[in-house]
Structures are given as C-alpha cells and as structure tokens.
Scaffold this motif. Structure first.
Motif, PDB file in Angstrom:
ATOM      1  N   VAL A  34      40.366  50.110  44.820  1.00 21.66           N
ATOM      2  CA  VAL A  34      40.810  48.757  45.146  1.00 21.66           C
ATOM      3  C   VAL A  34      41.307  48.683  46.584  1.00 21.66           C
ATOM      4  O   VAL A  34      40.974  47.764  47.337  1.00 21.66           O
ATOM      5  N   ALA A  35      42.101  49.667  46.993  1.00 29.56           N
ATOM      6  CA  ALA A  35      42.643  49.680  48.353  1.00 29.56           C
ATOM      7  C   ALA A  35      41.525  49.786  49.383  1.00 29.56           C
ATOM      8  O   ALA A  35      41.549  49.116  50.418  1.00 29.56           O
ATOM      9  N   LYS A  37      38.367  48.837  48.986  1.00 30.54           N
ATOM     10  CA  LYS A  37      37.580  47.599  48.993  1.00 30.54           C
ATOM     11  C   LYS A  37      38.299  46.482  49.733  1.00 30.54           C
ATOM     12  O   LYS A  37      37.684  45.735  50.502  1.00 30.54           O
ATOM     13  N   GLU A  38      39.621  46.384  49.533  1.00 33.47           N
ATOM     14  CA  GLU A  38      40.364  45.264  50.121  1.00 33.47           C
ATOM     15  C   GLU A  38      40.677  45.463  51.597  1.00 33.47           C
ATOM     16  O   GLU A  38      40.662  44.503  52.365  1.00 33.47           O
ATOM     17  N   GLY A  39      40.964  46.717  51.990  1.00 28.09           N
ATOM     18  CA  GLY A  39      41.421  46.936  53.362  1.00 28.09           C
ATOM     19  C   GLY A  39      40.554  47.844  54.202  1.00 28.09           C
ATOM     20  O   GLY A  39      40.892  48.132  55.349  1.00 28.09           O
ATOM     21  N   ASN A  46      44.596  51.042  57.144  1.00 34.54           N
ATOM     22  CA  ASN A  46      44.772  50.573  55.764  1.00 34.54           C
ATOM     23  C   ASN A  46      45.924  51.330  55.124  1.00 34.54           C
ATOM     24  O   ASN A  46      45.711  52.366  54.482  1.00 34.54           O
ATOM     25  N   ARG A  48      47.731  50.737  52.545  1.00 37.40           N
ATOM     26  CA  ARG A  48      47.684  50.859  51.086  1.00 37.40           C
ATOM     27  C   ARG A  48      46.788  52.023  50.672  1.00 37.40           C
ATOM     28  O   ARG A  48      47.134  52.785  49.766  1.00 37.40           O
ATOM     29  N   ASN A  80      35.315  44.006  40.732  1.00 35.33           N
ATOM     30  CA  ASN A  80      36.297  43.066  41.276  1.00 35.33           C
ATOM     31  C   ASN A  80      37.557  43.119  40.431  1.00 35.33           C
ATOM     32  O   ASN A  80      37.646  42.471  39.391  1.00 35.33           O
ATOM     33  N   GLU A  82      41.469  42.465  39.603  1.00 36.04           N
ATOM     34  CA  GLU A  82      42.549  41.520  39.873  1.00 36.04           C
ATOM     35  C   GLU A  82      43.861  42.164  39.435  1.00 36.04           C
ATOM     36  O   GLU A  82      43.932  42.789  38.376  1.00 36.04           O
ATOM     37  N   GLU A  83      44.869  41.998  40.259  1.00 36.39           N
ATOM     38  CA  GLU A  83      46.163  42.606  39.954  1.00 36.39           C
ATOM     39  C   GLU A  83      47.064  41.589  39.269  1.00 36.39           C
ATOM     40  O   GLU A  83      47.267  40.486  39.785  1.00 36.39           O
ATOM     41  N   SER A 101      45.762  46.328  36.719  1.00 33.96           N
ATOM     42  CA  SER A 101      44.627  46.078  37.601  1.00 33.96           C
ATOM     43  C   SER A 101      43.406  46.006  36.706  1.00 33.96           C
ATOM     44  O   SER A 101      43.066  46.969  36.018  1.00 33.96           O
TER      45      SER A 101
END
Length: 247
Positions: A34-35, A37-39, A46, A48, A80, A82-83, A101
């Motif tokens: 997740v980290a 993919k997001e950052g 990044n 996270r 995908n 979601e938290e 998550s």
C-alpha cells in the motif's frame, strides 16, 4: 522518564504474536504494498514505505520478500486497498479500536461485526471509543552498546520523546504523534535503527478484569488479529503478570 509500564498492550502482544509470524508477515507485506502504491517505491521520498520496510526488517523479513512487496505496489494488478477503522466494546466494557486495510469493505465490516457479537461485545459508531486513546509514536530498540542510560534519555527528550521505559536491556520510547518524524530523525542521527517504529493508540484509562473475563476478551482480540483485513487492534485492558503468563 523511565518507570512504570503504562502500555502493556504493546509488550504482551509482541510475545504472543511470535507464534503468528506468518500472519505478521502478511500484514507487513500489505502495508509495504500500500505504501509503495500510494507514495512510490523510493524510501527517500516515501516516509511511510521507509517505516514499513523498517518494521519488516525488525521482524526479520527476508530482503527478497520486501522487494517483491514494493514491486507489487508498482504493478498494474496491485489491489486497491482502503484504510478503515472500527470501534466498539468487547465484553466487560473493554474498549477496542481496530485498524483495517481492505479491498472489500462489505466483507471487512461483516467479519469485524461478527467477531464482536460472537464474543459478547458490540460494534459501535466512529468516535465511540476513540476518545479513550491517545495517538503516540512508539519506538523499540536494544540499548545501544556502551551508551549511558542518562545520556540516552537526554537525547530522546531532545528528539521529542515524552516517556521512556527500559526493561531487560530494551528501550521503548514514546512521543506525541506530531513528534514522530523528529524522533525518527534523532534516532537516525545516533545510528540507532529501531526494531519497531509505529503509531500506537495508547489508552488514557484502563479496565482491570479477572482471569476468566480477561481470557474471554483476549479470544475476541485474537480473532480480530487473525482476520486478514485487520492490521492492528488496540484495547484498554490493564494486564497483570499472571494474565500475561496465561497467553
């Protein structure tokens, strides 16, 4: 600074979860993915991801497993996630805060609600127990070789720490959530690599239970932690040494 242990939830779970290393790896891999993919995959930009990898290394996760998780976050088939957070009460009035998550919200809320209900508790609305916890940064590492304890305490205070515990040659440092990055930078400047560095929810009030009631609540907490969508579970039980041994 050093003194009583106000947060048994961290320590006792560490030992109990050693037997669940596979589950721990699953949750850490998800956090890394997740980290990433997001950052993005660069730990320098990044924070996270950097933190997630640091915690994975603290659990002795193999380097190639970490790399695969980072790469998965960059792939087109990355899930995908979601938290979400869920709050409620276990039996005997124990407040429980659950961080998840998930790639399927309906599945997650259904599972979490069922665990609460099955074990004599109830899922509440957002905010129903959050006010009973403070969000704090928590760092754990062995006492650095040759370092004076008083010097270490002063350095940690300078880095933003507001509490520090020393037990069995290990250090646990607490700080306000806003000081997390500052304390992380301080540890880096001292060449100290924490085995764990994370945001925890620290209870402001606690509930004491007899052994039978304690085991009933722990059954619910264990069930929550075993759910693949659940990342972390916090509670406000005050746990005795005798109850730790029961685990």
């Amino acid at each position: 600074m050093a003194g009583h242990s106000k947060w048994a939830n961290i320590k006792h779970r560490k030992g109990a979860q050693d037997a669940k290393r596979g589950k721990i790896f699953t949750k850490l891999i998800k956090e890394i993915t997740v980290a990433s993919k997001e950052g993005g995959p660069d730990v320098d930009t990044n924070p996270r991801l950097r933190l997630a990898i640091q915690n994975a290394k603290g659990q002795n996760m193999p380097k190639d497993t970490i790399e695969r998780a980072v790469n998965k976050g960059q792939g087109s088939d990355a899930a995908n996630y979601e938290e979400l957070t869920y709050e409620g009460y276990a039996s005997n009035g124990v407040a429980v805060f659950v961080e998840c998550s998930t790639d399927n919200i309906n599945r997650t809320v259904s599972n979490v609600r069922a665990i609460f209900t099955k074990n004599g508790g109830s899922l509440g609305k957002n905010g129903s127990v959050e006010f009973l916890f403070d969000r704090k940064g928590v760092f754990n590492f062995p006492i650095p070789e040759g370092m004076d304890i008083e010097e270490l305490e002063l350095e940690m205070i300078d880095g933003g720490a507001d509490d520090l515990e020393i037990e069995e040659e290990r250090v646990t440092v607490y700080c306000a959530m806003e000081e997390f990055g500052n304390l992380q930078n301080k540890l880096e400047s001292m060449n100290i690599e924490p085995e764990t560095a994370e945001l925890q929810r620290i209870p402001t009030t606690s509930v004491t239970l007899d052994n039978e009631a304690f085991q009933k609540v722990m059954k619910a907490i264990d069930s929550l932690e075993d759910d693949d969508d659940v990342q972390k579970v916090f509670h406000n039980m005050e746990i005795t040494e005798e109850q730790m041994d029961l685990l």
